[in-house]
Write a protein that holds these residues in place. Structure first.
Motif, PDB file in Angstrom:
ATOM      1  N   LEU A   4       0.838  -1.192   0.000  1.00 49.79           N
ATOM      2  CA  LEU A   4       0.000   0.000   0.000  1.00 49.79           C
ATOM      3  C   LEU A   4       0.875   1.245   0.000  1.00 49.79           C
ATOM      4  N   GLN A   5       1.881   1.211   0.864  1.00 50.20           N
ATOM      5  CA  GLN A   5       2.702   2.412   0.975  1.00 50.20           C
ATOM      6  C   GLN A   5       3.432   2.673  -0.325  1.00 50.20           C
ATOM      7  N   LEU A   6       3.976   1.627  -0.890  1.00 52.95           N
ATOM      8  CA  LEU A   6       4.668   1.820  -2.160  1.00 52.95           C
ATOM      9  C   LEU A   6       3.684   2.278  -3.214  1.00 52.95           C
ATOM     10  N   SER A   7       2.582   1.547  -3.320  1.00 45.50           N
ATOM     11  CA  SER A   7       1.757   1.732  -4.491  1.00 45.50           C
ATOM     12  C   SER A   7       1.005   3.044  -4.453  1.00 45.50           C
ATOM     13  N   ILE A   8       0.406   3.346  -3.341  1.00 45.27           N
ATOM     14  CA  ILE A   8      -0.339   4.600  -3.285  1.00 45.27           C
ATOM     15  C   ILE A   8       0.625   5.762  -3.396  1.00 45.27           C
ATOM     16  N   ASN A   9       1.665   5.698  -2.625  1.00 46.12           N
ATOM     17  CA  ASN A   9       2.592   6.813  -2.634  1.00 46.12           C
ATOM     18  C   ASN A   9       3.236   6.952  -3.998  1.00 46.12           C
ATOM     19  N   ASP A  43      15.046   8.577  -1.129  1.00 48.31           N
ATOM     20  CA  ASP A  43      14.992   8.027   0.239  1.00 48.31           C
ATOM     21  C   ASP A  43      13.562   7.927   0.778  1.00 48.31           C
ATOM     22  N   SER A  44      12.574   8.119  -0.070  1.00 53.29           N
ATOM     23  CA  SER A  44      11.186   8.081   0.376  1.00 53.29           C
ATOM     24  C   SER A  44      10.444   6.931  -0.308  1.00 53.29           C
ATOM     25  N   LEU A  45      10.442   6.933  -1.627  1.00 57.67           N
ATOM     26  CA  LEU A  45       9.776   5.832  -2.342  1.00 57.67           C
ATOM     27  C   LEU A  45      10.573   4.552  -2.155  1.00 57.67           C
ATOM     28  N   LYS A  46       9.855   3.465  -1.939  1.00 59.27           N
ATOM     29  CA  LYS A  46      10.543   2.189  -1.751  1.00 59.27           C
ATOM     30  C   LYS A  46       9.630   1.051  -2.191  1.00 59.27           C
ATOM     31  N   GLY A  47      10.159  -0.176  -2.114  1.00 60.29           N
ATOM     32  CA  GLY A  47       9.332  -1.341  -2.448  1.00 60.29           C
ATOM     33  C   GLY A  47       9.270  -1.636  -3.938  1.00 60.29           C
ATOM     34  N   GLY A 138      -6.166  11.496   2.713  1.00 61.50           N
ATOM     35  CA  GLY A 138      -6.577  10.535   3.743  1.00 61.50           C
ATOM     36  C   GLY A 138      -5.764   9.257   3.702  1.00 61.50           C
ATOM     37  N   SER A 139      -5.016   9.014   2.625  1.00 59.77           N
ATOM     38  CA  SER A 139      -4.141   7.834   2.616  1.00 59.77           C
ATOM     39  C   SER A 139      -3.010   7.997   3.616  1.00 59.77           C
ATOM     40  N   HIS A 140      -2.813   9.189   4.142  1.00 58.40           N
ATOM     41  CA  HIS A 140      -1.853   9.357   5.237  1.00 58.40           C
ATOM     42  C   HIS A 140      -2.371   8.720   6.534  1.00 58.40           C
ATOM     43  N   THR A 141      -3.490   8.050   6.459  1.00 52.71           N
ATOM     44  CA  THR A 141      -3.959   7.228   7.577  1.00 52.71           C
ATOM     45  C   THR A 141      -3.063   5.997   7.781  1.00 52.71           C
ATOM     46  N   ILE A 142      -2.256   5.686   6.799  1.00 54.82           N
ATOM     47  CA  ILE A 142      -1.232   4.643   6.970  1.00 54.82           C
ATOM     48  C   ILE A 142       0.115   5.256   6.562  1.00 54.82           C
ATOM     49  N   GLY A 143       1.173   4.610   6.977  1.00 54.90           N
ATOM     50  CA  GLY A 143       2.493   5.031   6.520  1.00 54.90           C
ATOM     51  C   GLY A 143       3.166   6.030   7.438  1.00 54.90           C
ATOM     52  N   VAL A 144       4.390   6.311   7.081  1.00 56.50           N
ATOM     53  CA  VAL A 144       5.259   7.110   7.946  1.00 56.50           C
ATOM     54  C   VAL A 144       5.870   8.269   7.176  1.00 56.50           C
ATOM     55  N   ALA A 145       6.340   9.257   7.942  1.00 61.01           N
ATOM     56  CA  ALA A 145       7.115  10.344   7.353  1.00 61.01           C
ATOM     57  C   ALA A 145       8.453  10.418   8.069  1.00 61.01           C
ATOM     58  N   ARG A 146       9.448  10.923   7.342  1.00 61.99           N
ATOM     59  CA  ARG A 146      10.782  11.070   7.936  1.00 61.99           C
ATOM     60  C   ARG A 146      10.907  12.404   8.648  1.00 61.99           C
ATOM     61  N   CYS A 147      11.703  12.368   9.705  1.00 61.73           N
ATOM     62  CA  CYS A 147      11.961  13.535  10.554  1.00 61.73           C
ATOM     63  C   CYS A 147      12.190  14.820   9.744  1.00 61.73           C
ATOM     64  N   GLN A 148      12.946  14.739   8.666  1.00 60.77           N
ATOM     65  CA  GLN A 148      13.255  15.957   7.903  1.00 60.77           C
ATOM     66  C   GLN A 148      11.992  16.595   7.336  1.00 60.77           C
ATOM     67  N   ASN A 149      10.919  15.801   7.226  1.00 60.11           N
ATOM     68  CA  ASN A 149       9.681  16.340   6.669  1.00 60.11           C
ATOM     69  C   ASN A 149       8.730  16.897   7.728  1.00 60.11           C
ATOM     70  N   TYR A 150       9.002  16.653   9.000  1.00 64.64           N
ATOM     71  CA  TYR A 150       8.110  17.238  10.016  1.00 64.64           C
ATOM     72  C   TYR A 150       8.866  17.993  11.124  1.00 64.64           C
TER      73      TYR A 150
HETATM   74  C1  HEM Z   1      -1.559  16.725  -0.549  1.00 67.47           C
HETATM   75  C2  HEM Z   1      -0.292  16.690  -0.858  1.00 67.47           C
HETATM   76  C3  HEM Z   1       0.655  15.673  -0.297  1.00 67.47           C
HETATM   77  C4  HEM Z   1       1.819  15.945   0.320  1.00 67.47           C
HETATM   78  C5  HEM Z   1       2.436  17.313   0.563  1.00 67.47           C
HETATM   79  C6  HEM Z   1       2.386  14.662   0.723  1.00 67.47           C
HETATM   80  C7  HEM Z   1       3.580  14.518   1.362  1.00 67.47           C
HETATM   81  C8  HEM Z   1       4.045  13.344   1.892  1.00 67.47           C
HETATM   82  C9  HEM Z   1       5.260  13.211   2.653  1.00 67.47           C
HETATM   83  C10 HEM Z   1       6.225  14.340   2.952  1.00 67.47           C
HETATM   84  C11 HEM Z   1       5.350  11.925   3.057  1.00 67.47           C
HETATM   85  C12 HEM Z   1       6.467  11.316   3.900  1.00 67.47           C
HETATM   86  C13 HEM Z   1       7.585  10.933   2.970  1.00 67.47           C
HETATM   87  C14 HEM Z   1       8.870  10.651   3.703  1.00 67.47           C
HETATM   88  O1  HEM Z   1       9.136  11.276   4.734  1.00 67.47           O
HETATM   89  O2  HEM Z   1       9.648   9.802   3.200  1.00 67.47           O
HETATM   90  C15 HEM Z   1       4.213  11.221   2.530  1.00 67.47           C
HETATM   91  C16 HEM Z   1       3.968   9.876   2.715  1.00 67.47           C
HETATM   92  C17 HEM Z   1       2.938   9.204   2.139  1.00 67.47           C
HETATM   93  N1  HEM Z   1       2.018   9.720   1.258  1.00 67.47           N
HETATM   94 FE1  HEM Z   1       1.747  11.682   0.838  1.00 67.47          FE
HETATM   95  N2  HEM Z   1       1.550  13.667   0.337  1.00 67.47           N
HETATM   96  C18 HEM Z   1       0.490  14.217  -0.300  1.00 67.47           C
HETATM   97  C19 HEM Z   1      -0.556  13.536  -0.872  1.00 67.47           C
HETATM   98  C20 HEM Z   1      -0.651  12.167  -0.931  1.00 67.47           C
HETATM   99  C21 HEM Z   1      -1.630  11.449  -1.677  1.00 67.47           C
HETATM  100  C22 HEM Z   1      -2.641  12.131  -2.596  1.00 67.47           C
HETATM  101  C23 HEM Z   1      -1.414  10.132  -1.454  1.00 67.47           C
HETATM  102  C24 HEM Z   1      -2.140   8.937  -2.015  1.00 67.47           C
HETATM  103  C25 HEM Z   1      -3.320   8.908  -2.548  1.00 67.47           C
HETATM  104  C26 HEM Z   1      -0.326  10.020  -0.541  1.00 67.47           C
HETATM  105  C27 HEM Z   1       0.147   8.836  -0.011  1.00 67.47           C
HETATM  106  C28 HEM Z   1       1.172   8.731   0.895  1.00 67.47           C
HETATM  107  C29 HEM Z   1       1.548   7.508   1.580  1.00 67.47           C
HETATM  108  C30 HEM Z   1       0.861   6.151   1.473  1.00 67.47           C
HETATM  109  C31 HEM Z   1       2.664   7.802   2.368  1.00 67.47           C
HETATM  110  C32 HEM Z   1       3.422   6.848   3.305  1.00 67.47           C
HETATM  111  C33 HEM Z   1       4.673   6.337   2.648  1.00 67.47           C
HETATM  112  C34 HEM Z   1       5.472   5.421   3.539  1.00 67.47           C
HETATM  113  O3  HEM Z   1       5.033   5.014   4.624  1.00 67.47           O
HETATM  114  O4  HEM Z   1       6.590   5.064   3.142  1.00 67.47           O
HETATM  115  N3  HEM Z   1       0.124  11.263  -0.245  1.00 67.47           N
HETATM  116  N4  HEM Z   1       3.444  12.106   1.823  1.00 67.47           N
END
Ligand code: HEM
Length: 269
Positions: A4-9, A43-47, A138-150
């Protein structure tokens, strides 16, 4: 979960600048600078090896038919379902691009330090609405962000509670820490696809500044209404998320007609 994390992101990063065409899967070669090393992706996209392994299985059964872009879109859908999210029907038959754009990946992808208006503009530019933006986030309901981004958010801009901030600050110090330390974007149910991400925003505890802006920015009147709606009505969120994923997955790449790649990492020779 990894799927999910790879594919959605990956798919969102893909469609935001060129089309849902597998361009992000391409590796660098002598003649092509790919998108994997663009700033929002590195360093963010993986999988990627998971997509490789799906592609290998599909190619061995049915060579030259199923594109990498379709595999990515299906993986995003199926992995959403596997972690508790909605299901949806979608069109198949996408073609893979023969190109990628490092420059567009850098300029067109939204970044977490951006304000709400530039992010809305980037979605509108791709034909996606404000509603799509709020629902897809709302897909940010799963997954993580790296310190540099928050980091900036937890030291300078946060509206969150002190105890929550102190936990985050312990693992993401203002200086001298590891930029790649991760924290869940949904601190309540990080591995479940649900609407708690929106409830977190109501408490001011969005991990990314861009997430919190949707609820807290005085410029985000419409986004605030949508966050409130999805926080209180999980089915409305699921319904809209499914529709918006279809819309995002239908963004096509009209540039070169495309192909069905043999390997997702390289254009066909
Ligand atoms: C609205 C604008 C958006 C911004 C600014 C944004 C930004 C980010 C950032 C900064 C991260 C963390 C990346 C990291 O630290 O490596 C992240 C993770 C993620 N984003 Fe977004 N995002 C956006 C929209 C979306 C959308 C539209 C989706 C999917 C439909 C999505 C799916 C994800 C997922 C699944 C992760 C988790 C990745 C992981 O756990 O490795 N994001 N996003």
């Amino acid at each position: 979960m990894l799927h999910l994390q790879l594919s959605i992101n990956t798919c969102v990063k893909l469609v935001i600048f060129q089309g849902c065409d597998g361009s992000v899967l391409l590796d660098d070669t002598i003649t092509l600078q790919g998108e994997k090393s663009a700033t929002p992706n590195v360093d963010s996209l993986k999988g990627f090896e998971i997509i490789d392994s799906i592609k290998n299985k599909v190619e061995s059964d049915c060579p030259g038919v199923v594109s990498c872009a379709d595999i990515l879109a299906i993986a995003a859908r199926d992995s959403t379902v596997l972690v508790g999210g909605p299901d949806w029907e979608m069109y198949l038959g996408r073609k893979d691009s023969k190109t990628a754009s490092y420059e567009l990946a850098n300029s067109n992808l939204p970044v977490p330090s951006e304000g709400i208006l530039p992010i809305i503009t980037k979605f509108l530019y791709q034909g996606l609405s404000v509603t799509d933006m709020v629902a897809l986030s709302g897909s940010h309901t799963i997954g993580v962000a790296r310190c540099q981004n928050y980091r900036a958010r937890i030291y300078d801009q946060s509206t969150a509670s002190e105890s929550y901030l102190n936990d985050l600050r312990a693992s993401c110090p203002a200086a001298g820490g590891d930029d790649d330390t991760v924290a869940p974007m949904d601190n309540v149910t990080p591995n479940l696809f649900d609407n708690s991400y929106y409830q977190i925003l109501l408490r001011g505890e969005g991990l990314l500044n861009s997430d919190q802006e949707m609820y807290s920015s005085f410029l985000g009147v419409q986004t605030k209404q949508l966050v409130l709606q999805y926080a209180h009505d999980p089915l409305a969120f699921f319904h809209q998320f499914a529709q918006s994923m279809v819309a995002m997955g239908n963004i096509t790449n009209a540039v070169d007609g495309g192909e069905v790649r043999r390997s997702c990492r390289f254009v066909n020779t």
